[in-house]
Write an enzyme that holds these catalytic residues in place. Sequence first.
Site, short mmCIF file in Angstrom:
data_model
loop_
_atom_site.label_atom_id
_atom_site.label_comp_id
_atom_site.label_asym_id
_atom_site.label_seq_id
_atom_site.Cartn_x
_atom_site.Cartn_y
_atom_site.Cartn_z
CE LYS A 20 11.09 -39.98 -32.53
NZ LYS A 20 12.08 -39.21 -33.32
CG ASP A 57 7.22 -34.57 -33.12
OD1 ASP A 57 6.95 -35.74 -32.81
OD2 ASP A 57 8.10 -33.89 -32.56
O1 MRU Z 1 12.79 -37.05 -31.89
P1 MRU Z 1 12.04 -36.69 -30.64
O2 MRU Z 1 12.46 -37.46 -29.45
O3 MRU Z 1 12.03 -35.19 -30.39
O4 MRU Z 1 10.54 -37.12 -30.98
C1 MRU Z 1 9.56 -36.97 -30.00
C2 MRU Z 1 8.25 -37.49 -30.42
O5 MRU Z 1 8.05 -37.98 -31.51
C3 MRU Z 1 7.14 -37.31 -29.45
O6 MRU Z 1 6.22 -38.35 -29.54
C4 MRU Z 1 6.42 -35.99 -29.80
O7 MRU Z 1 7.33 -34.94 -29.85
C5 MRU Z 1 5.38 -35.68 -28.84
S1 MRU Z 1 6.09 -35.11 -27.33
C6 MRU Z 1 4.91 -34.70 -26.28
#
Ligand code: MRU
Length: 332
Positions: A238, A227
């Site tokens: 995550k 992220d």
């Molecule tokens: O809370 P989310 O579902 O938006 O979190 C998503 C993630 O952590 C993904 O692993 C990250 O955004 C990479 S997406 C290519």
Amino acid sequence: MKAAVGNEVRDIKAVWFEDGKVVMIDQRRLPHELVLTRFDDYMDVREAIRNMTTRGAPSIGATAAYAMCLAALKGCDLEKAAADVQSARPTANDLFYAVRYMLDKLSGGADPVAAADGYARLTIEKCEAIGRYGAELIEDGMRLMTHCNAGALATVDVGTALAPMRFAHAQGKRFFVYASETRPRLQGMQLTAWELGQEGIDHAIIPDGASAYYMSKGVDMIIVGADRIARNGDFANKIGTMDKAIAAKHFGIPFYVAAPVSTFDFATATGADIVIEQRPEEEVTEVAGIRIAPRGSKALNPSFDVTPAGLVTGFITEKGILKPEEIGRVMG
Ligand code: MRU
């Protein structure tokens, strides 16, 4: 990505623009049903990011670009719209990157739809490059592991962590993927497993707590998304990602992070400065609106954790595969 919409199998994206509206897959309804939602007000698109109708850093970025497009089409104050959209979620760097991109294009007189479509198309092209580089790491017979969803749903199309798997599969390589369920929002179980199933990639869902167990039995490589990646290579992804990276180090398993350069935050020196979103405790204490935790127990729900750069084997980017100490090479 290919998916059944009603009775028809279509090639669709996580988010796009059509007939004056932003259209997106409601990812909260998968894998049970594929529902498309449409918005023509930028604040409703902001809400769709906040409530995770759409999610995943690059998809959040493209959705934010379309929100800015709607704001421009309706003649809204763009500085206010930028602040509104950027306040939807705090951690994904792509959200902030995309809003800056759109402000830049719009102030130069660009057509709002062309600019947002261009941003989404660029996102897909970056994912394709990540897929090509990452597929070279995958060998026939490998057992891979991933976490959360970093596939087409999270990136408009193709994916980041799942892109190398898609490309390797298309090249005829055979491999197996452990997809950890990703409590509490279950993106691994409900979205990654759905995507791998659509592609015909052999996989199994495992409880988050089973990751180290399967590593001890034999996992050849782990690929996750990100992220936000700080200048020193510490990265937010995550919640549960850091546990996997620590266990991977213990078992000597290569640990890769797949992400476009738009996820790198060169203004942030280390992971200690990354803002971690705290989500409602009901996501932990309830299932489908029914409380499963004891009355009176509170819950903590950090959406992301920060993995130290020292645990990363390499970053798979659209510019190639970089070691943490090589990140400076892609600084714009
Ligand atoms: O809370 P989310 O579902 O938006 O979190 C998503 C993630 O952590 C993904 O692993 C990250 O955004 C990479 S997406 C290519």
